[in-house]
Design an enzyme around this catalytic site. Structure first.
Site, mmCIF file in Angstrom:
data_model
loop_
_atom_site.group_PDB
_atom_site.id
_atom_site.type_symbol
_atom_site.label_atom_id
_atom_site.label_comp_id
_atom_site.label_asym_id
_atom_site.label_seq_id
_atom_site.Cartn_x
_atom_site.Cartn_y
_atom_site.Cartn_z
ATOM 1 N N GLU A 52 17.837 30.773 20.230
ATOM 2 C CA GLU A 52 17.495 29.798 21.206
ATOM 3 C C GLU A 52 17.101 28.425 20.772
ATOM 4 O O GLU A 52 16.383 28.180 19.966
ATOM 5 C CB GLU A 52 16.277 30.174 21.867
ATOM 6 C CG GLU A 52 15.971 29.668 23.332
ATOM 7 C CD GLU A 52 14.603 30.330 24.088
ATOM 8 O OE1 GLU A 52 14.134 29.659 24.771
ATOM 9 O OE2 GLU A 52 14.387 31.326 23.657
ATOM 10 N N ARG A 282 10.591 42.466 12.901
ATOM 11 C CA ARG A 282 10.665 41.126 12.534
ATOM 12 C C ARG A 282 9.914 41.030 11.295
ATOM 13 O O ARG A 282 9.062 41.818 10.608
ATOM 14 C CB ARG A 282 9.726 40.187 13.540
ATOM 15 C CG ARG A 282 9.331 40.490 14.722
ATOM 16 C CD ARG A 282 8.394 39.673 15.378
ATOM 17 N NE ARG A 282 8.764 38.284 15.473
ATOM 18 C CZ ARG A 282 9.551 37.560 16.422
ATOM 19 N NH1 ARG A 282 10.003 38.258 17.293
ATOM 20 N NH2 ARG A 282 9.544 36.306 16.501
ATOM 21 N N LYS A 292 7.675 29.960 17.050
ATOM 22 C CA LYS A 292 8.227 28.676 17.061
ATOM 23 C C LYS A 292 6.937 27.550 17.792
ATOM 24 O O LYS A 292 6.950 26.704 17.571
ATOM 25 C CB LYS A 292 9.264 28.435 17.823
ATOM 26 C CG LYS A 292 10.492 28.744 17.136
ATOM 27 C CD LYS A 292 11.699 28.742 18.203
ATOM 28 C CE LYS A 292 12.700 29.910 17.846
ATOM 29 N NZ LYS A 292 13.689 29.748 18.949
HETATM 30 P P1 ATP Z 1 9.757 32.704 18.532
HETATM 31 O O1 ATP Z 1 9.233 33.813 19.253
HETATM 32 O O2 ATP Z 1 8.965 32.333 17.431
HETATM 33 O O3 ATP Z 1 10.066 31.621 19.746
HETATM 34 P P2 ATP Z 1 12.363 33.727 18.711
HETATM 35 O O4 ATP Z 1 12.398 35.190 18.361
HETATM 36 O O5 ATP Z 1 12.252 33.754 20.198
HETATM 37 O O6 ATP Z 1 11.188 32.963 17.962
HETATM 38 P P3 ATP Z 1 15.151 32.915 19.004
HETATM 39 O O7 ATP Z 1 15.838 31.602 18.712
HETATM 40 O O8 ATP Z 1 15.365 33.665 20.232
HETATM 41 O O9 ATP Z 1 13.535 33.061 18.568
HETATM 42 O O10 ATP Z 1 15.727 33.950 17.529
HETATM 43 C C1 ATP Z 1 16.882 34.304 17.207
HETATM 44 C C2 ATP Z 1 17.142 35.669 16.507
HETATM 45 O O11 ATP Z 1 16.176 35.563 15.499
HETATM 46 C C3 ATP Z 1 16.710 36.788 17.625
HETATM 47 O O12 ATP Z 1 17.597 37.860 17.465
HETATM 48 C C4 ATP Z 1 15.485 36.888 17.018
HETATM 49 O O13 ATP Z 1 15.197 38.617 17.051
HETATM 50 C C5 ATP Z 1 15.405 36.840 15.497
HETATM 51 N N1 ATP Z 1 14.172 36.638 14.825
HETATM 52 C C6 ATP Z 1 13.081 35.720 15.336
HETATM 53 N N2 ATP Z 1 12.087 35.915 14.538
HETATM 54 C C7 ATP Z 1 12.201 36.397 13.591
HETATM 55 C C8 ATP Z 1 11.581 37.224 12.613
HETATM 56 N N3 ATP Z 1 10.210 36.808 12.261
HETATM 57 N N4 ATP Z 1 12.071 38.197 11.954
HETATM 58 C C9 ATP Z 1 13.307 38.822 12.270
HETATM 59 N N5 ATP Z 1 14.301 38.126 13.208
HETATM 60 C C10 ATP Z 1 13.631 36.993 13.936
HETATM 61 MG MG MG Z 2 13.634 34.483 21.554
#
Ligand code: ATP
Ligand code: MG
Length: 582
Positions: A52, A282, A292
């Site tokens: 995102e 994760r 984030k």
């Molecule tokens: P946040 O929850 O911190 O806002 P997010 O997971 O929503 O982060 P995205 O941009 O949606 O962030 O993530 C893109 C991809 O990265 C998704 O498939 C998500 O599952 C993966 N991802 C995000 N954080 C992690 C993590 N800590 N470990 C492994 N994969 C991750």
């Molecule tokens: Mg997300």
């Protein structure tokens, strides 16, 4: 790392690459292999990385990137980059560009397959109309709070919305008018008609579309209704021909909804095949926050200097700090892929960085806190260029010349006037070897008459003690790094400690927020440092091992006059040490 060290770590199963290669088929690979064996998806493997664009990527995303791109690479498939831009208010092209840069820097390539969720807004609308026509979706006038109230809890079923049984015609009319901007934000949503008594709360008539009067970074003001992630994602996957939709565990409870969308939307004329969602754990790291929202707080409230502050776990922060993409990929490989959440020790990441840099970072001598040494029996005006190895671990990296003359600098802490017994560095009347140069003896200590501070040492040298001389093999206890005064390059050195004082800054059970656990000493700036002449002209991201101080990387803040270095990691490998004890 020495050969010996490597063997030891291997023996403990920490580094055993061969072994990992042999049994290291993770559960995602097992699924992919099974699918390939059964000829599913016509033998295609197609994944996607769906960030995102509402923040910078972090080390957790690196794990996801390594899995998404890595699986495709390993099984002869493709991986798309897809920006999940379904939320117009939080997204920004600055983030889009940073994400692209970070993925490339990590060493992955999406070819010409760069997509946006917003590419599919028309299709998603069309499919929503389809769902309404099938009686599978309805326009609901409950407010957000009411929807929440009606949803029930984990132990109690939800209540049906009074708008649930609107006719297809009415729903079609209202949904179209929602799209046309006839209703205020928050006044209506489109919901799936599934089951308000479902054991899975995600299935209790989830919202598919909401009204938002926001300018979207790509579609501008074309839309004022935007699809929800859970509705959009399976459609995006299907339209792109994704076979394995890999995501993190928090989406496991959403999988039935993912399946429901694919079951109930007829996308067969637009795409073939059916994607499958697979969840993995994760990455969590000690001493690190990864959400984030929290990273944004650190930036916006000025706790760090920006998204790329070298203390941040963002890819851009790690890059600026001096971490290499190879080390990050190695780390992601070593932590593996599991179905259970766990917390990885940040010392492992640092270990991977050392391991990588040890092999490729050229050595250099830099004095952080200089103390002047005058060698009184060395001819005035003479300069010798002495040879020293660039990397003792890698003889093929060759040698370089360093100047030596009558005045040099050593590290202030390498001299003690009144040292304890086991002090093997320089003391009055004592001898040390200067790395790749001569043995010197301290003859006299010069102090500031006012303050008593030591300002200079007067020494003598043994002219036969350098390489090739008659006393080259003469043994003294200590070896010091040094720089020649006349050729020294001024620099600033930034030393970093962990950004948080506790291993689990996310844990707020003690009533303190994560910002209250920030380490006030996470950055220490040393000015007036002196580097050997060979570092002159070093470029941003050039990395070195400063003898006895650790690994350092040139920071973009460097100017013509002053080089700025970030300490990447110290030389002390707490991970190897810990494993050694265990
Ligand atoms: P946040 O929850 O911190 O806002 P997010 O997971 O929503 O982060 P995205 O941009 O949606 O962030 O993530 C893109 C991809 O990265 C998704 O498939 C998500 O599952 C993966 N991802 C995000 N954080 C992690 C993590 N800590 N470990 C492994 N994969 C991750
Ligand atoms: Mg997300």
């Amino acid at each position: 790392m020495s050969r010996q060290e490597e063997e030891r770590l291997n023996a403990e199963g920490i580094l055993n690459d061969n072994e990992r290669e042999e049994e290291g088929v993770n559960f995602i690979e097992e699924i992919i292999r099974e699918d390939l064996k059964n000829g599913k998806n016509d033998g295609r493997v197609h994944t996607r990385f769906p960030p995102e664009p509402n923040g910078y990527l972090h080390i957790g995303h690196a794990k996801a990137i390594c899995i998404d791109f890595g699986m495709a690479e390993k099984y002869g498939g493709l991986c798309n980059l897809r920006f999940d831009d379904t939320n117009p208010t939080k997204e920004d092209t600055e983030y889009v560009e940073s994400i692209k840069r970070d993925i490339r820097w990590l060493g992955f390539d999406w070819g010409d397959r760069l997509y946006y969720a917003s590419d599919y807004f028309d299709k998603m609308y069309e499919y929503a109309v389809q769902l309404i026509k099938k009686g599978k979706a309805y326009v609901c006038d409950l407010s957000a709070e009411e929807i929440k109230e009606y949803r029930g809890t984990l132990t109690e079923p939800g209540k049906e919305s009074p708008y649930r049984n609107r006719s297809v015609e009415e729903n079609l009319d209202l949904f179209e008018r929602m799209k046309n901007g006839e209703f205020p934000e928050g006044s209506k949503v489109l919901r799936a008609k599934i089951d308000m008594a479902s054991g899975n709360i995600n299935m209790r008539d989830p919202v598919l579309y909401r009204i938002q009067y926001a300018t979207h970074h790509r579609t501008g003001d074309k839309w004022c209704i935007y699809p929800m992630y859970d509705y959009a994602h399976p459609i995006e996957d299907a339209l792109e021909g994704i076979t394995h939709s890999l995501c993190t565990l928090e989406f496991a409870d959403h999988r039935p909804l993912y399946e429901w969308v694919l079951d109930n939307v007829d996308y067969s004329k637009d795409a073939k095949g059916r994607p499958r969602q697979i969840e993995f754990a994760r990455l969590n790291l000690t001493y690190t926050v990864m959400s984030k929202r929290k990273l944004k707080t650190l930036v916006e409230e000025g706790y760090v200097r920006g998204w790329d502050d070298p203390r941040m776990p963002t890819i851009s922060g790690l890059r600026r700090r001096g971490y290499t993409p190879e080390a990050i990929r190695d780390f992601c490989e070593r932590i593996g892929v599991a179905r259970r959440d766990s917390i990885v020790d940040i010392a492992l990441l640092e270990h991977c960085v050392r391991d990588d840099l040890n092999k490729r970072a050229p050595r250099a001598m830099v004095v952080l806190n200089p103390l002047k040494v005058v060698i009184k029996n060395y001819p005035e005006g003479q300069v010798e260029w002495l040879e020293t190895e660039n990397n003792p671990e890698m003889p093929e990296m060759g040698v370089r010349k360093i100047p030596f003359s009558r005045e040099i600098y050593i590290e202030r802490e390498d001299f003690m006037e009144d040292p304890p017994k086991k002090f093997f560095r320089l003391k009055p009347g004592g001898e040390v070897r200067l790395k790749s140069a001569y043995i010197i003896r301290c003859e006299e200590v010069v102090k500031d008459p006012e303050t008593g501070e030591i300002i200079e040492l007067i020494c003598t040298y043994d002219p036969e003690s350098k390489s090739g001389g008659a006393n080259a093999g003469r043994k003294v206890k200590g070896t010091l790094h040094w720089v020649d005064a006349a050729h020294a390059v001024p620099c600033e050195v930034r030393l970093y400690e962990r950004l948080f004082t506790v291993p689990d800054p996310d844990n707020d059970e003690d009533g303190r927020s994560f910002t209250e656990k920030i380490n006030p000493d996470s950055l220490k700036v040393l000015t007036g440092c002196l580097a050997e002449i060979n570092l002159k002209g070093a470029k941003t991201e050039d990395r070195f091992q400063f003898l006895r101080h650790g690994y350092f990387c040139v920071d973009p803040d460097s100017t013509e006059e002053i080089l700025v270095f970030n300490r990447i990691v110290s030389l002390k490998d707490t991970w190897a040490k810990m494993k050694n004890k265990a």
